[in-house]
Design a protein around this motif. Structure first.
Motif, PDB file in Angstrom:
ATOM      1  N   TYR A  28      -9.033  -4.020  -6.127  1.00  0.00           N
ATOM      2  CA  TYR A  28      -7.938  -3.165  -5.670  1.00  0.00           C
ATOM      3  C   TYR A  28      -6.960  -3.851  -4.715  1.00  0.00           C
ATOM      4  CZ  TYR A  28     -10.558   0.658  -7.764  1.00  0.00           C
ATOM      5  OH  TYR A  28     -11.213   1.475  -8.655  1.00  0.00           O
ATOM      6  N   ALA A  29      -7.253  -5.048  -4.256  1.00  0.00           N
ATOM      7  CA  ALA A  29      -6.345  -5.738  -3.329  1.00  0.00           C
ATOM      8  C   ALA A  29      -6.477  -7.243  -3.522  1.00  0.00           C
ATOM      9  CB  ALA A  29      -6.663  -5.361  -1.887  1.00  0.00           C
TER      10      ALA A  29
ATOM     11  N   SER B 137       0.833  -1.210   0.000  1.00  0.00           N
ATOM     12  CA  SER B 137       0.000   0.000   0.000  1.00  0.00           C
ATOM     13  C   SER B 137       0.863   1.254   0.000  1.00  0.00           C
ATOM     14  CB  SER B 137      -0.920   0.009   1.228  1.00  0.00           C
ATOM     15  OG  SER B 137      -1.859  -1.032   1.159  1.00  0.00           O
TER      16      SER B 137
ATOM     17  N   ARG C 249      -1.695  -4.532  -4.495  1.00  0.00           N
ATOM     18  CA  ARG C 249      -2.550  -3.357  -4.359  1.00  0.00           C
ATOM     19  C   ARG C 249      -2.611  -2.647  -5.714  1.00  0.00           C
ATOM     20  NH1 ARG C 249      -3.130  -5.926  -0.519  1.00  0.00           N
ATOM     21  NH2 ARG C 249      -3.124  -5.335   1.701  1.00  0.00           N
TER      22      ARG C 249
END
Length: 567
Positions: free
Chosen positions: A419-420, A368, A393
């Motif tokens: 997104y992850a 992140s 990420r």
């Protein structure tokens, strides 16, 4: 880092005026509502007054009838039930909620959290063997299981039934479980698709309570856990999630469960929690239990009924969080050094880093931080149980999960969201995977997706920010994905009073615009602007409007997202 300022297209002027008149509010606020799909008085009433009556019928979810019936049969027959969940915030809150509820009605109930390092994510063979060897005939799996086709098949050979409660995207084949609760199933007609894993668990106990004439008060007492899961799993805060988050925050700030209460105390804040506070103060501490030690400590905390036990667990988790911060900072520094010293890595449109000695528990946090720094899809890898495990990420608008699908032949397994995601591979595939991932990202990502964007909702003048405006704006909360705190732009403002550096690179200042009142501002990581700000040069700024609480005193503060000096 340069950021794009993107101003949202204006809503229909007639709609804006009509809604503003109906609600007696500033047209800017009615514009914000329309951009959120709220276009009438009745829709606004539902938006501003979330209520438990707005929750959907849980039996609209595919598989719910079968799930409730199987649990009823298990309890009636005295079967042993195992509540199984992932080791992150969503998983541990889900396990805590379902276990605490059914503990009142089932005497043969235990919970199981897989070891992050020995078992990895999701349903494990070790967990199934534990259930079989200890006589559990039913497992309720939370926040995992939707892609565990082979593991559920193995459980079936052992006579262990599964109810899967998951919110991740299914694969092409569904596991052969007794019941699957996942609104993202192709055939599921449930009206809201974006529940957290803990949210699915909440719908399960809501359904069981309705079927068995149990008062709703025996269900909504767990909404603080649901709100924590919604905040920390970064799911959409719209629709049913917005209702659950709103009610859950009310409980956090008025009457949290014993474990949440003591965790709030060690975090240094007793009340006035927003979704953002939950994300930054509570989430990392709950996560730290599984990252550094054993996620069962988080469940023990969240199900605790005695204050002494809850305080002991809170303090232990707080210590683990401090340890986590140390690993996080050192690995981030090392990762930044790897990129900055390698021209090939600097020039790529993706980041894939591998170090076999990095702590697996913090690689998601490091990913992140790297994404924030370089703003491109990022994967951080380390050794784990003979394999290489990674956390991924993404950036706004880019589907990371789809990119991993393009590399699936090089992976043992992967799963997650847009997104992850998490993934594992054989060590010999690391180099090929890094090359393939870069190839896929380069072919599919748009150039503008590689530049961080500030989405601006509306232009306003500072004198519009008066008490009524702020009071109504506050009712747009809780904020989160798909309902972010509105970002405004005001032009030709200037420093009035002072501008000074605080911390390492933050600017604190007061600003005015023409004849407006002075507003306190904080601009994080924007210290490079301070010399020009001190020269009293006019500038445009985009910002959110928030409440700053200091020693019980509440004031309006502008959180500055970007500064551009007027030409």
């Amino acid at each position: 880092m340069n950021k794009r300022w993107a101003v949202r297209a204006k809503a229909d002027e007639d709609e804006v005026k009509s809604l503003a008149a109906a609600l007696n509010i500033d047209p800017v606020l009615s514009t914000l509502l329309i951009n959120r799909g709220v276009k009438s008085y009745d829709e606004a009433r539902l938006f501003f007054r979330p209520d438990s009556r707005h929750l959907h019928d849980p039996f609209l979810m595919a598989g719910m009838e079968q799930a409730v019936l199987r649990i009823e049969d298990a309890i009636a027959a005295g079967e042993k039930i195992l509540v199984y969940g992932d080791y992150d915030v969503d998983g541990t809150t889900a396990v805590s909620l379902v276990y605490s509820f059914f503990k009142k009605y089932c005497h043969n109930l235990e919970y199981y959290i897989p070891d992050r390092y020995l078992e990895g994510y999701g349903i494990s063979t070790k967990g199934i063997d534990y259930a079989y060897e200890h006589g559990f005939s039913l497992i309720i799996a939370l926040d995992c299981g939707i892609k565990s086709v082979d593991k559920i098949a193995y459980a079936n050979t052992k006579g262990v039934d599964f109810i899967i409660c998951d919110h991740h995207l299914p694969g092409d084949e569904l596991p052969a479980a007794v019941a699957i609760l996942d609104p993202k199933q192709a055939h599921c007609q449930y009206p809201f698709k974006e529940l957290s894993g803990c949210g699915i668990g909440f719908k399960l106990i809501q359904a069981y309570a309705e079927k068995n004439n149990i008062p709703f008060s025996e269900v909504d007492c767990y909404l603080d856990l649901v709100a924590i899961s919604i905040a920390c799993d970064i799911v959409h805060i719209t629709g049913e999630n917005r209702v659950l988050a709103h009610l859950g925050l009310q409980k956090i700030n008025s009457n949290p469960c014993m474990g949440v209460k003591t965790l709030m105390e060690v975090a240094g804040r007793g009340t006035f929690y927003t979704i953002s506070d939950v994300v930054f103060l509570l989430g990392p501490r709950i996560n730290a239990a599984g990252r550094i030690d054993d996620a069962k400590h988080a469940v023990e905390l969240l199900i605790a009924s005695e204050e002494i036990e809850a305080k002991e667990k809170s303090e232990l988790i707080n210590i683990r969080n401090t340890e986590r911060k140390g690993h996080d900072l050192s690995i981030t520094d090392e990762a930044l050094g790897m990129i900055d010293s390698d021209e090939v890595l600097i020039g790529r449109k993706s980041t894939v880093l591998f170090n076999e000695n990095w702590h697996k528990g913090v690689i998601g946090i490091v990913a992140s931080r790297l994404t924030e720094k370089y703003y491109r899809p990022t994967i951080v890898l380390t050794r784990s149980n003979g394999h290489v495990a990674g956390s991924a990420r993404s950036v706004l608008g880019y589907d990371l999960y789809e990119a991993l699908c393009g590399c699936s032949d090089l992976l043992i397994q992967f799963g997650g969201h847009k997104y992850a995601a998490g993934l594992t591979m054989h060590p010999e595939n690391v180099e090929a995977f890094a090359a393939r991932f870069e190839e896929v990202v380069s072919a599919t990502i748009k150039p503008e997706q590689l530049i961080q964007q500030i989405q601006i909702d509306a232009e306003i003048r500072l004198n519009q920010v008066e008490p009524k405006f702020f009071r109504i704006l506050n009712q747009f909360a809780p904020f989160g994905p798909e309902n972010m705190a509105p970002v405004f732009i005001s032009k030709n403002v200037y420093v009035s009073g002072y501008a000074a550096m605080v911390g390492t690179n933050h600017v604190k200042m007061t600003v005015m615009q023409d004849d407006s009142a002075m507003f306190d501002c904080i601009a994080f990581n924007q210290g490079e602007h301070l010399p020009q700000l001190k020269k009293n040069m006019p500038f445009d700024m985009c910002y959110t409007i928030e409440e700053n609480v200091w020693k019980e005193k509440r004031t309006i503060q502008l959180n500055v997202k970007g500064i551009r000096f007027s030409e």
